[in-house]
Design a protein around this motif. Structure first.
Motif, mmCIF file in Angstrom:
data_model
loop_
_atom_site.group_PDB
_atom_site.id
_atom_site.type_symbol
_atom_site.label_atom_id
_atom_site.label_comp_id
_atom_site.label_asym_id
_atom_site.label_seq_id
_atom_site.Cartn_x
_atom_site.Cartn_y
_atom_site.Cartn_z
ATOM 1 N N ASP A 36 4.390 -38.609 -10.610
ATOM 2 C CA ASP A 36 5.169 -37.942 -9.424
ATOM 3 C C ASP A 36 4.530 -38.089 -8.007
ATOM 4 O O ASP A 36 3.272 -37.637 -8.153
ATOM 5 C CB ASP A 36 5.736 -36.613 -10.002
ATOM 6 N N ALA A 37 5.051 -38.424 -7.031
ATOM 7 C CA ALA A 37 4.539 -38.444 -5.568
ATOM 8 C C ALA A 37 4.074 -37.046 -5.049
ATOM 9 O O ALA A 37 3.670 -37.088 -3.809
ATOM 10 C CB ALA A 37 4.910 -39.542 -4.830
ATOM 11 N N LEU A 38 4.738 -36.251 -5.804
ATOM 12 C CA LEU A 38 4.589 -34.749 -5.003
ATOM 13 C C LEU A 38 3.167 -34.396 -4.517
ATOM 14 O O LEU A 38 2.842 -33.891 -3.456
ATOM 15 C CB LEU A 38 5.300 -33.713 -5.787
ATOM 16 N N ARG A 39 2.148 -34.428 -5.720
ATOM 17 C CA ARG A 39 0.669 -34.067 -5.432
ATOM 18 C C ARG A 39 0.132 -35.107 -4.244
ATOM 19 O O ARG A 39 -0.567 -34.516 -3.539
ATOM 20 C CB ARG A 39 0.022 -34.346 -6.560
ATOM 21 N N LEU A 40 0.595 -36.194 -4.042
ATOM 22 C CA LEU A 40 -0.067 -37.203 -3.020
ATOM 23 C C LEU A 40 0.718 -36.704 -1.931
ATOM 24 O O LEU A 40 -0.281 -36.542 -0.624
ATOM 25 C CB LEU A 40 0.264 -38.564 -3.522
ATOM 26 N N GLY A 41 1.878 -36.249 -1.764
ATOM 27 C CA GLY A 41 2.326 -36.068 -0.552
ATOM 28 C C GLY A 41 2.059 -34.724 0.015
ATOM 29 O O GLY A 41 1.659 -34.199 1.109
ATOM 30 N N ALA A 42 1.879 -33.476 -0.859
ATOM 31 C CA ALA A 42 1.137 -32.460 -0.496
ATOM 32 C C ALA A 42 -0.415 -32.484 -0.219
ATOM 33 O O ALA A 42 -0.611 -31.920 0.905
ATOM 34 C CB ALA A 42 1.076 -31.570 -1.614
ATOM 35 N N LEU A 43 -1.124 -33.188 -0.675
ATOM 36 C CA LEU A 43 -2.425 -33.629 -0.310
ATOM 37 C C LEU A 43 -2.512 -34.360 1.114
ATOM 38 O O LEU A 43 -3.230 -33.869 2.107
ATOM 39 C CB LEU A 43 -3.046 -34.739 -1.265
ATOM 40 N N GLY A 44 -1.380 -35.224 1.316
ATOM 41 C CA GLY A 44 -1.448 -35.886 2.816
ATOM 42 C C GLY A 44 -1.141 -35.058 3.763
ATOM 43 O O GLY A 44 -1.606 -34.946 4.915
ATOM 44 N N ILE A 45 -0.186 -33.863 3.522
ATOM 45 C CA ILE A 45 0.367 -32.865 4.444
ATOM 46 C C ILE A 45 -0.891 -31.854 4.855
ATOM 47 O O ILE A 45 -1.142 -31.639 6.054
ATOM 48 C CB ILE A 45 1.468 -32.268 4.138
ATOM 49 N N LEU A 46 -1.551 -31.800 3.788
ATOM 50 C CA LEU A 46 -2.646 -30.559 4.000
ATOM 51 C C LEU A 46 -3.734 -31.454 5.054
ATOM 52 O O LEU A 46 -4.287 -30.926 5.741
ATOM 53 C CB LEU A 46 -3.345 -30.416 2.511
#
Length: 67
Positions: A36-46
């Motif tokens: 799932d791309a949720l972790r990668l998206g959260a890392l990008g926002i962080l």
């Protein structure tokens, strides 16, 4: 006198893939692969928030020291 014949392009092949006629499909959905791309998206926002915060922090004036 006979002239020469040159074939520049010649396609010799057939399709290796044929549609299934058995009727045992996946119900219109594709199998899920990967994560799932949720972790990668959260890392990008962080990382974006961290970059913006550091930019503001470096532009802050230094406090005066009391002597």
């Amino acid at each position: 006198q006979a002239g020469a014949t040159v074939n520049a392009v010649e396609v010799l092949g057939s399709s290796e893939f044929k549609p299934s006629t058995s009727g045992t499909g996946t119900g219109g959905t594709l199998p899920k692969t990967g994560d799932d791309a949720l972790r990668l998206g959260a890392l990008g926002i962080l990382l974006v928030a961290l970059g913006l915060g550091l930019g503001v922090w470096f532009k802050m004036p230094l406090p005066r020291r009391l002597i």
